[in-house]
Design a protein around this motif. Structure first.
Motif, mmCIF file in Angstrom:
data_model
loop_
_atom_site.group_PDB
_atom_site.id
_atom_site.type_symbol
_atom_site.label_atom_id
_atom_site.label_comp_id
_atom_site.label_asym_id
_atom_site.label_seq_id
_atom_site.Cartn_x
_atom_site.Cartn_y
_atom_site.Cartn_z
ATOM 1 N N LEU A 110 0.874 -1.173 0.000
ATOM 2 C CA LEU A 110 0.000 0.000 0.000
ATOM 3 C C LEU A 110 0.910 1.222 0.000
ATOM 4 C CD1 LEU A 110 -3.010 0.650 0.030
ATOM 5 C CD2 LEU A 110 -2.924 0.652 2.530
ATOM 6 N N ILE B 179 -2.006 6.265 1.754
ATOM 7 C CA ILE B 179 -2.219 6.285 3.205
ATOM 8 C C ILE B 179 -1.848 7.638 3.806
ATOM 9 C CG2 ILE B 179 -2.055 3.792 3.568
ATOM 10 C CD1 ILE B 179 0.872 4.154 4.328
ATOM 11 N N TYR C 284 -4.633 -4.582 12.861
ATOM 12 C CA TYR C 284 -4.507 -3.236 12.302
ATOM 13 C C TYR C 284 -3.036 -2.815 12.299
ATOM 14 C CZ TYR C 284 -9.567 -2.802 13.136
ATOM 15 O OH TYR C 284 -10.929 -2.980 13.142
ATOM 16 N N ALA D 236 -0.918 6.819 9.991
ATOM 17 C CA ALA D 236 -2.012 6.174 9.265
ATOM 18 C C ALA D 236 -2.471 4.928 10.003
ATOM 19 C CB ALA D 236 -1.562 5.805 7.854
ATOM 20 N N VAL E 27 -4.494 1.313 9.286
ATOM 21 C CA VAL E 27 -4.852 0.442 8.170
ATOM 22 C C VAL E 27 -5.364 -0.892 8.714
ATOM 23 C CG1 VAL E 27 -4.040 -0.686 6.059
ATOM 24 C CG2 VAL E 27 -3.052 1.520 6.748
ATOM 25 N N ASP E 28 -6.523 -1.311 8.227
ATOM 26 C CA ASP E 28 -7.083 -2.615 8.569
ATOM 27 C C ASP E 28 -6.379 -3.655 7.699
ATOM 28 O OD1 ASP E 28 -8.586 -4.944 8.828
ATOM 29 O OD2 ASP E 28 -10.531 -3.937 8.689
ATOM 30 N N PRO F 249 -5.371 -4.671 2.108
ATOM 31 C CA PRO F 249 -5.411 -3.768 3.269
ATOM 32 C C PRO F 249 -6.309 -2.567 2.997
ATOM 33 C CG PRO F 249 -3.330 -3.575 2.102
ATOM 34 C CD PRO F 249 -4.044 -4.735 1.498
ATOM 35 N N ARG F 250 -6.959 -2.078 4.062
ATOM 36 C CA ARG F 250 -7.941 -1.002 3.908
ATOM 37 C C ARG F 250 -7.533 0.190 4.765
ATOM 38 N NH1 ARG F 250 -13.181 0.061 6.208
ATOM 39 N NH2 ARG F 250 -12.917 -1.734 7.604
ATOM 40 N N TYR F 251 -7.245 1.302 4.095
ATOM 41 C CA TYR F 251 -6.848 2.544 4.781
ATOM 42 C C TYR F 251 -8.056 3.161 5.480
ATOM 43 C CZ TYR F 251 -5.370 7.474 5.162
ATOM 44 O OH TYR F 251 -5.073 8.744 5.601
ATOM 45 N N PRO G 249 -12.275 6.604 4.834
ATOM 46 C CA PRO G 249 -11.110 7.230 5.491
ATOM 47 C C PRO G 249 -11.448 8.545 6.181
ATOM 48 C CG PRO G 249 -10.496 6.378 3.336
ATOM 49 C CD PRO G 249 -11.992 6.243 3.434
#
Length: 550
Positions: A81, A86, A106, A116, A118-119, A126-128, A177
């Protein structure tokens, strides 16, 4: 890394400033050495990369030494990522949090302009979740740790930054986000280089701040949103990094006490901080080869400490990345037992130990994973790596800043200065294929004492089925002033030994020869050893390298 300010301008520099200077001059904002070091660090700065990787459900496996564009060994790539995704800036430190209610994992990703979140519970995607902006400006040095579902964040070079406190449970409901605000701000110091937390006791240790002579500034965080100053450790001056634990190690005189192991620029300094108002320095030990004591970590039994020195590669004649090994059987008398020399030549930075592995973030060499099960005999072995900086492997400040290896899922987070968040999965139980040509080699220097006990150097053979050949080639390169004093043996995995007898080709000084032994009765796979002993006085040497050719 450390910060200096020259002629009123904020300049960034690596901790290399300590070289060829006194500690006082290393902190002086107006020294010529500080200005030169700042220019050196800034010359390494590169723009952030934009190379994103989203893997399949199984990630991008490490095959034939590569995963996507990255060199690797026994470590698969799950995702990348980039910093642009991010919050921007450049990357620095990183930590992780596991939500106790859901088990989700996380990443807490430090950047020059903020932090940042991030999940990474689906590590291939990965999810910001959002950004917590820096408190008062940008800094190349940001650090964070976690206690009771709260992140505690410090930054160097920002005079009023303090310690940000962020409630991580807020991340549970985030769908898009966000730009976050802090839940609390501790203001008893301004800038701080780093932070450590003893999660067992609930105390944080901010180091390299503008208080406590740069030593650990102790904060009671047992009530996370209401931190309170608890004390200072200032006797040995500036501390670059520390690990503080409730001590359960072998030294019975200190069991049950809270002990900090400080990397103090040129020493390993051990301090009893049980009484926060009156800390007691137990030991202060230097070591051969010291240039800048940067960071280190205890083995899980608290018997050994692995220390990285940030400047020995760039300033020493031997450019191999080094890890300094310490035996802490006595906290009052730490013993430097040896040095692990990596095949890489990058600067080492942050390492963390989990089980019998040390996970090292070594700048241009990326993530390096060492098997430390032989630490008692000062023998470490590299079992995996993932190089996030394919362009080079030199002693410069690019690539992997830090890593986080403590998730139950087994994934490892790496934060790159230019690369951003890299999520990988080591497979350290993988069986390696035999190397090209079937040659297995050891290049660690092993000293041979004068008229002393035998020493050994090991080679692990894997991926070779069946028994060894009747013509097993053993090639040795030994520096020794008289070959006639040496007795050399090859020792098979089951303990069977084969004498490597001298000949006209290896008489005189040194041993550079290839021997052939009939090892057809021995299973090939396993640990083979070259054993060397000097049996007369007045000569010494060392095993430079040796290999087995199957």
């Amino acid at each position: 890394m450390k910060i200096l300010r020259a002629a009123g301008l904020a300049l960034l520099t690596a901790s290399a400033v300590a070289l060829s200077m006194t500690t006082a001059s290393a902190h002086d904002p107006d020294t010529a050495e500080g200005q030169a070091a700042a220019r050196t660090f800034l010359a390494d700065h590169l723009p952030a990369e934009r190379h994103a990787v989203v893997g399949t459900a199984a990630g991008v496996p490490c095959v034939n030494g590569k995963a996507d564009i990255y060199p690797c060994k026994n470590v698969d790539l799950l995702s990348v990522l980039p910093l642009s995704g991010i919050g921007g800036g450049n990357g620095n430190d990183i930590w992780g949090w596991t939500d106790p209610s859901s088990g989700k994992e996380y990443a807490i990703v430090g950047r020059t302009n903020g932090t940042a979140f991030v999940d990474v519970s689906t590590p291939t995607s990965p999810r910001y979740l959002g950004n917590l902006p820096s408190n008062g400006g940008s800094s190349s040095w940001r650090d964070m740790k976690v206690y009771r579902d709260h992140a505690f964040i410090v930054a160097d070079m920002i005079s009023g930054h303090g310690m940000q406190v962020f409630d991580l449970t807020r991340l549970r409901t985030i769908t898009t986000p966000q730009t976050f605000t802090t839940d609390a701000l501790y203001k008893e110091f301004g800038p701080a280089h780093n932070i450590a937390i003893n999660e067992e006791t609930g105390f944080a240790y901010a180091v390299g701040s503008n208080t406590c002579s740069g030593g650990p500034h102790i904060v009671d965080i047992r009530n996370p949103k209401s931190p309170v100053k608890a004390g200072c450790v200032s006797q040995d001056g500036y501390t670059h990094d520390t690990q503080c634990v409730l001590y359960r190690g072998p030294d019975t005189a200190h069991r049950g006490k809270e002990i900090c192991f400080n990397s103090n620029e040129d020493t390993l300094t051990v301090v009893d901080v049980t009484d926060k108002a009156a800390p007691v320095q137990i030991a202060r030990k230097g070591y051969s080869g010291a240039q800048y004591s940067h960071q280190g970590w205890l083995t899980e039994d608290q018997r050994y400490f692995l220390l990285d020195d940030e400047l020995d590669e760039s300033r020493g004649t031997d450019k191999r990345t080094k890890t300094y090994l310490w035996d802490l059987a006595s906290l009052a008398d730490p013993v430097h037992t040896g040095v692990y020399n990596s095949p890489a030549t990058a600067i080492d930075h942050n390492q963390y130990i989990k089980g019998h592995h040390s996970y090292q973030a070594n700048y241009q060499a990326g993530l390096r994973v060492l098997d430390i099960s032989g630490v008692a005999s000062a023998k470490l072995t590299e079992v995996g790596y993932f190089d996030i900086y394919p362009a080079g492997d030199s002693a410069n400040f690019n690539g992997a800043w830090s890593n986080y290896p403590y998730f139950a899922s087994g994934i490892v987070l790496v934060n790159g200065i230019e690369q951003g968040l890299v999520v990988v999965k080591p497979d350290l139980d993988a069986v390696e294929p035999p190397p090209p040509g079937g040659k297995f080699e050891n290049t660690d220097d092993v000293a041979i004492p004068d008229a002393g006990a035998a020493v050994t150097s090991s080679v692990t053979v894997s991926g070779v089925a069946g028994n060894a050949p009747a013509t097993l080639a053993v090639t040795v390169d030994i520096k020794h002033s008289y070959r006639g004093d040496l007795v050399l043996d090859l020792v098979a995995p089951d303990g069977t030994s084969f004498r490597l007898k001298g000949s006209s080709s290896d008489s005189g000084d040194d041993v550079r020869a290839t021997y052939t032994v009939n090892a057809s009765a021995e299973v090939a796979a396993g640990v083979w050893k070259l054993r060397a002993q000097d049996v007369a006085r007045a000569d010494t040497g060392f095993i430079d390298s040796w290999n087995l050719q199957f």
